[in-house]
Design an enzyme around this catalytic site. Structure first.
Site, short mmCIF file in Angstrom:
data_model
loop_
_atom_site.label_atom_id
_atom_site.label_comp_id
_atom_site.label_asym_id
_atom_site.label_seq_id
_atom_site.Cartn_x
_atom_site.Cartn_y
_atom_site.Cartn_z
N ILE A 15 0.83 -1.22 0.00
CA ILE A 15 0.00 0.00 0.00
C ILE A 15 0.86 1.26 0.00
O ILE A 15 0.47 2.29 -0.56
CB ILE A 15 -1.02 -0.01 1.18
CG1 ILE A 15 -2.17 0.93 0.86
CG2 ILE A 15 -0.38 0.31 2.50
CD1 ILE A 15 -3.01 0.55 -0.31
N SER A 37 11.95 1.14 6.79
CA SER A 37 11.48 -0.22 6.48
C SER A 37 12.65 -1.16 6.63
O SER A 37 13.80 -0.78 6.38
CB SER A 37 10.95 -0.25 5.04
OG SER A 37 9.86 -1.12 4.90
N ARG A 38 12.39 -2.40 7.04
CA ARG A 38 13.49 -3.34 7.24
C ARG A 38 14.09 -3.75 5.91
O ARG A 38 15.31 -3.93 5.79
CB ARG A 38 12.97 -4.58 7.99
CG ARG A 38 12.43 -4.28 9.37
CD ARG A 38 11.60 -5.43 9.88
NE ARG A 38 10.61 -5.85 8.89
CZ ARG A 38 9.77 -6.86 9.04
NH1 ARG A 38 9.78 -7.56 10.16
NH2 ARG A 38 8.91 -7.18 8.09
N LYS A 91 -5.29 1.99 8.10
CA LYS A 91 -6.34 1.20 8.74
C LYS A 91 -5.89 -0.25 8.82
O LYS A 91 -5.14 -0.68 7.95
CB LYS A 91 -7.69 1.33 8.02
CG LYS A 91 -7.66 1.15 6.51
CD LYS A 91 -7.28 -0.12 5.84
CE LYS A 91 -7.89 -1.40 6.23
NZ LYS A 91 -7.58 -2.48 5.22
N ASP A 169 -9.67 -7.38 7.39
CA ASP A 169 -8.77 -6.35 6.85
C ASP A 169 -9.48 -5.59 5.73
O ASP A 169 -9.58 -4.36 5.80
CB ASP A 169 -7.45 -6.97 6.38
CG ASP A 169 -6.53 -5.91 5.79
OD1 ASP A 169 -5.73 -5.33 6.53
OD2 ASP A 169 -6.66 -5.63 4.58
P1 NAP Z 1 2.55 -5.37 3.09
O1 NAP Z 1 2.63 -5.37 1.61
O2 NAP Z 1 2.84 -6.62 3.83
O3 NAP Z 1 3.48 -4.20 3.58
C1 NAP Z 1 3.70 -3.92 4.95
C2 NAP Z 1 5.18 -3.64 5.14
O4 NAP Z 1 5.39 -3.40 6.53
C3 NAP Z 1 6.05 -4.81 4.77
O5 NAP Z 1 6.45 -4.72 3.43
C4 NAP Z 1 7.20 -4.72 5.74
O6 NAP Z 1 8.28 -4.03 5.12
C5 NAP Z 1 6.69 -3.87 6.89
N1 NAP Z 1 6.58 -4.65 8.13
C6 NAP Z 1 6.97 -4.24 9.35
N2 NAP Z 1 6.75 -5.15 10.26
C7 NAP Z 1 6.22 -6.21 9.63
C8 NAP Z 1 5.78 -7.49 10.05
N3 NAP Z 1 5.86 -7.86 11.33
N4 NAP Z 1 5.27 -8.33 9.12
C9 NAP Z 1 5.16 -7.96 7.82
N5 NAP Z 1 5.58 -6.75 7.37
C10 NAP Z 1 6.10 -5.89 8.27
O7 NAP Z 1 1.09 -4.90 3.57
P2 NAP Z 1 0.14 -3.79 2.92
O8 NAP Z 1 -0.82 -4.43 1.98
O9 NAP Z 1 0.96 -2.66 2.41
O10 NAP Z 1 -0.70 -3.41 4.19
C11 NAP Z 1 -0.17 -2.60 5.22
C12 NAP Z 1 -1.30 -1.88 5.91
O11 NAP Z 1 -2.01 -1.13 4.91
C13 NAP Z 1 -2.32 -2.83 6.55
O12 NAP Z 1 -2.80 -2.28 7.75
C14 NAP Z 1 -3.45 -2.89 5.52
O13 NAP Z 1 -4.72 -3.09 6.12
C15 NAP Z 1 -3.38 -1.48 4.93
N6 NAP Z 1 -3.95 -1.42 3.58
C16 NAP Z 1 -3.62 -2.35 2.61
C17 NAP Z 1 -4.26 -2.30 1.37
C18 NAP Z 1 -3.97 -3.29 0.27
O14 NAP Z 1 -4.74 -3.34 -0.71
N7 NAP Z 1 -2.94 -4.10 0.32
C19 NAP Z 1 -5.19 -1.29 1.11
C20 NAP Z 1 -5.43 -0.34 2.07
C21 NAP Z 1 -4.83 -0.41 3.32
P3 NAP Z 1 9.78 -4.37 5.59
O15 NAP Z 1 9.94 -5.86 5.48
O16 NAP Z 1 10.61 -3.61 4.61
O17 NAP Z 1 9.90 -3.89 7.00
#
Ligand code: NAP
Length: 309
Positions: A15, A37-38, A91, A169
């Site tokens: 996101i 970010s890690r 969120k 989610d």
């Molecule tokens: P994501 O692709 O997994 O990205 C989250 C990032 O956070 C990871 O790439 C990771 O980057 C970092 N991170 C830090 N601690 C972590 C852990 N314990 N486990 C996994 N990743 C960790 O997720 P996302 O889809 O972007 O979603 C993140 C947030 O945005 C959520 O709350 C979600 O509800 C919200 N969101 C997502 C969407 C969607 O369509 N995907 C839409 C709207 C809102 P590093 O490894 O570099 O630290």
């Protein structure tokens, strides 16, 4: 505070890349000054592997926007507020209600803005839906929110772990819309939660809610939808039927499509964050997360087949 204010983006995943980086680039009141970010990196700004390293660096930062998964977000937000930064939360705003209440108190004590975002509330049909519903009597409503987890959350194991919310989610996006547009109060009466074998969060859920103790509001959330996706809300009233489709992007009243409004969900979030910071205010509406927490409290649990991404 500097103007435009200097923002660090935290958690460079799907996101952050898809929505936050373009929205920040388009907001004149905000300058991207760092990324945290890690593993993920953002070009042309200093990158840090955790928030402590950003704080220790002494880099001038006014605010952070957190895009990490909900479990673990509280610790980062608390460190950021303690360092004097304003904080914007993706969120859901946290993994528990208590941790967000604590952040609210910390933000007040620190005199900093806390913004718990609900991006779907800024979809193009939502504000007009709220205006139309304001003087109507609600008789019944239904939500169908069915999407393909593999398309929208590829490989995100955290989403099916305890605290990852599972199908809530995306489902919480629907709840963020209905809590914003329905004129009265919503509460959960019954819930059914379907957990894949060996997973800590549900892959499907059915909610029976009630609006103002009179109108039934049903929700059908499913992460196993392939083919066409469904993000639809139908609200029947004493004066006609309103539908929001495509996640709130399109609004229909008695089958007639209404004009869309708005600047886009994420541009609207960053515009609002800039306004909140300028005004010294916070915005932290926990009604959607409260409904999810209550669904977990009341929900009957069943198990289904194991799920692999
Ligand atoms: P994501 O692709 O997994 O990205 C989250 C990032 O956070 C990871 O790439 C990771 O980057 C970092 N991170 C830090 N601690 C972590 C852990 N314990 N486990 C996994 N990743 C960790 O997720 P996302 O889809 O972007 O979603 C993140 C947030 O945005 C959520 O709350 C979600 O509800 C919200 N969101 C997502 C969407 C969607 O369509 N995907 C839409 C709207 C809102 P590093 O490894 O570099 O630290």
């Amino acid at each position: 505070m500097s103007h435009p204010f200097k923002l660090a983006l935290v958690g460079i995943g799907k996101i952050a890349r898809d929505q936050h980086l373009p929205a920040i680039a388009g907001e004149a009141g905000i300058e991207l000054a760092a990324a945290v970010s890690r593993n993920g990196r953002v070009d042309h700004v200093p990158n840090f592997t955790d928030i402590a390293a950003l704080i220790e660096s002494g880099l001038a930062i006014d605010a952070v926007s957190l895009c990490t998964p909900p479990v673990g977000r509280h610790k980062i937000a608390a460190q950021a507020l303690a360092a004097g930064f304003h904080v914007m939360l993706e969120k859901p705003p946290g993994a528990t209600l208590a941790e967000v209440h604590q952040l609210q108190a910390q933000a007040v004590a620190a005199g900093r803005s806390l913004f718990a975002t609900w991006h779907s509330r800024h979809a193009a049909g939502v504000a007009a839906a709220a205006m139309w519903l304001a003087d109507k009597r609600i008789t019944r409503a239904s939500i169908v929110w069915r999407e393909d987890i593999r398309v929208w959350h590829p490989g995100q194991e955290w989403i099916l772990e305890a605290g990852g919310l599972g199908v809530f989610d995306p489902g919480i996006n629907a709840l963020s819309i209905v809590t914003a547009i329905l004129p009265g109060a919503l509460r959960i009466e019954k819930a059914k939660l379907v957990f894949p074998e060996g997973r800590g969060a549900p892959i499907a859920a059915e909610l029976a809610m009630v609006h103002d103790d009179t109108a039934p509001v049903m929700a059908d959330f499913d992460f196993r939808q392939t083919g066409p996706q469904s993000w639809d809300i139908t609200i029947e009233t004493d004066q006609g039927t309103l539908m929001l489709t495509e996640g709130g992007a399109r609004l229909w009243i008695d089958g007639v499509e209404q004009a869309a409004q708005g600047i886009g969900e994420y541009p609207a979030l960053y515009r609002r964050f800039a306004e909140l910071v300028a005004a010294g205010q916070s915005d932290c509406d926990l009604r959607p997360l409260t409904l999810v927490a209550d669904a977990f409290l009341l929900g009957e649990r069943t198990e289904t087949d194991p799920f692999a991404f």
